[in-house]
Design an enzyme around this catalytic site. Structure first.
Site, PDB file in Angstrom:
ATOM      1  N   GLY A 279      67.641  35.965 125.244  1.00 30.85           N
ATOM      2  CA  GLY A 279      66.568  35.023 124.947  1.00 30.85           C
ATOM      3  C   GLY A 279      66.611  33.685 125.645  1.00 30.85           C
ATOM      4  N   PRO A 322      71.599  38.930 127.826  1.00 32.43           N
ATOM      5  CG  PRO A 322      72.814  37.828 129.480  1.00 32.43           C
ATOM      6  CD  PRO A 322      72.981  38.668 128.243  1.00 32.43           C
ATOM      7  CB  CYS A 392      38.366  44.825 140.314  1.00 32.91           C
ATOM      8  SG  CYS A 392      38.280  45.197 142.053  1.00 32.91           S
TER       9      CYS A 392
END
Ligand SMILES: *Cc1c(COP(=O)(O)O)cnc(C)c1O
Length: 470
Positions: A279, A322, A392
């Site tokens: 985190g 991590p 698009c």
């Protein structure tokens, strides 16, 4: 020739240039606090250089867009995590790379070489990590809905399985019984800790799809205590969220987890591993100010030692996972500038040859990035433009209000901090082939992901006989 940062051309006095981001790069930097990879420099052609390779040359050789992964930054992050835990935690520790940030053979192989275990969240990630050399107790299998087939794979690999819910616990128990094996498991719990990050990436508060509710703890441990032949619970796991800059939530987690530890003991379950998740945040823009890897490690190690002392519990093996802070800053994405459109009095769109297919974070999380002019690093940032993707979708904007010099078509721009959750979340939207990725070090560039071809794109298409045009 590559200049060092201090010898780089001076930026113009009135306007900053792309060079400004080089100022914060030096060998002592915590990778997660640096916008650019640690090896970033500029050469006498005024081009950005990563790992000793001129980014403009890399595009010529490998095509555009291109993920450029700096080996030095990735290895430094692995080593800083390991060394900080060794320094701040008197007990045993293990760093586990949350490979969902970027799971591919080369990245898993580097983590494995560095003595880092791999956290996987699917059968596919598991197979990749194993193919890269990770084995048994160096594999942690996460996910809130692992299929029976995936659990079976984890069991056969002797991976540590992080059990998320009742359904999984019961399925795994049956599979282990049928195979005559004992599954080595950790139990994932929802710690009820809130933190300030984007709502989609918060996982630690009670209303989360991940993990057992702490209210269920007694029932869970009671179940496990009766199934010791098939499930051996060695650890507890929690993960509170992602891209977190505060230290307090991680500090508070240790106490909560050691309370669960005590509950487990009451059922005769001896917990050996406490996994506090990942985190730690990284710097995407100059206004991001995350703590360093070492500060974070010190916080979590100290709080675990305190919580254990307060409860008179011997130090468990401490694990962290991590993802983003291990690899986020190690990679940049290079794009080639294409068309430009000026809407008078409103804005200028500068389009690049990628976008939401190679980096879905802006459209998914409204993530903000910076951009550098890799082909003219010292040019003043005279324009404010919208850097648009090629897809698009009006929302396919890489960066709103990007500061750039005036650019011609064909020039190269680089978006830093794209190592985490870019390739791993990429898609073929609009049937755009995924870019190649190279790893760079000391002037050498090696392919780690081949660029997809149009053939690759139809590889899984099937044409029923009735539609066959031949
Ligand atoms: C995503 C995740 C991580 C890694 O999170 P980062 O913010 O990338 O460090 C670690 N553990 C678990 C269980 C996760 O789901």
């Amino acid at each position: 020739m590559v200049s060092t940062v201090s010898a780089a051309p001076q930026r113009s006095s009135s306007q900053a240039s792309s060079l400004q981001y080089l100022a914060e790069v030096n060998a002592d930097t915590s990778p997660n606090q640096s916008l650019l990879p640690l090896s970033a420099a500029v050469n006498d052609q005024d081009h950005l250089v990563i790992g000793g390779c001129d980014v403009v040359d890399l595009i010529q050789e490998f095509g555009s867009p291109l993920y450029i992964l700096d080996e030095q930054t990735l290895r430094t992050a692995c080593q800083q995590y390991k060394q900080s835990f060794e320094q701040h935690y008197p007990g045993e520790s293990l760093i586990v790379y949350a490979s969902k940030a970027w799971n591919c053979l080369a990245v898993c192989a580097i983590a494995t070489q560095e003595g880092i275990a791999i956290d996987v969240v699917s059968g596919g990630e598991l197979q990749t990590a194993m193919a890269a050399g990770a084995t048994g107790k160096m594999l942690y299998f996460h996910g809130n809905n692992k299929s029976a087939e995936e659990l079976q794979l984890g069991l056969e690999a002797d991976a540590r399985i992080v059990v998320d819910n009742w359904h999984e616990l019961k399925t795994l128990n049956q599979l282990a019984q049928a195979a005559g094996k004992t599954a080595t498991i950790l139990i994932r719990l929802t710690p009820g800790i809130e933190c300030h990050t984007h709502e989609y990436i918060q996982t630690g508060h009670i209303d989360s799809k991940f993990g057992f509710d702490p209210d269920q703890l007694d029932d869970v441990f009671d179940f496990i205590a009766k199934k010791t032949d098939s499930v051996n619970c060695i650890g507890l796991h929690a993960h509170i969220g992602s891209q977190i800059f505060e230290l307090q939530p991680h500090h508070d987690l240790a106490e909560v987890m050691m309370r669960w530890f005590q509950t487990a003991s009451q059922y005769g379950i001896s917990i050996q591993e406490i996994d506090i998740g990942g985190g730690l945040g990284i710097r995407y823009t100059e206004s991001d100010d995350p703590p360093s890897i070492d500060q974070w490690a010190k916080t979590v190690c100290d709080s675990m030692v305190q919580a254990c002392e307060a409860k008179d519990i011997p130090l468990p093996k401490l694990l962290c996972e991590p993802g983003r802070s291990m690899i986020g800053s190690a990679c940049v994405t290079a794009y080639t500038v294409g068309g430009q459109k000026t809407v008078p009095g409103i804005r200028t769109y500068v389009s690049v040859d990628g976008g939401m297919s190679d980096n879905p974070r802006p459209i998914t999380y409204e993530s903000v990035y910076r951009v550098l002019a890799a082909s003219k690093m010292s040019a003043p940032l005279s324009e404010t433009v919208t850097l648009a993707g090629k897809h698009c979708e009006s929302g396919d904007v890489v960066i709103h209000n990007a500061s750039l010099p005036t650019l011609e078509s064909g020039e190269i721009v680089v978006v830093p901090a794209t190592g985490a959750y870019n390739y791993s979340m990429s898609s073929n939207y609009n049937r755009v082939p995924r870019p190649a990725a190279v790893i760079v070090k000391a002037g050498q560039a090696d392919l780690i992901l081949r660029r997809e071809t149009y053939e690759d794109l139809v590889r899984h298409d099937c044409l029923p006989d009735s539609l066959n045009i031949q």
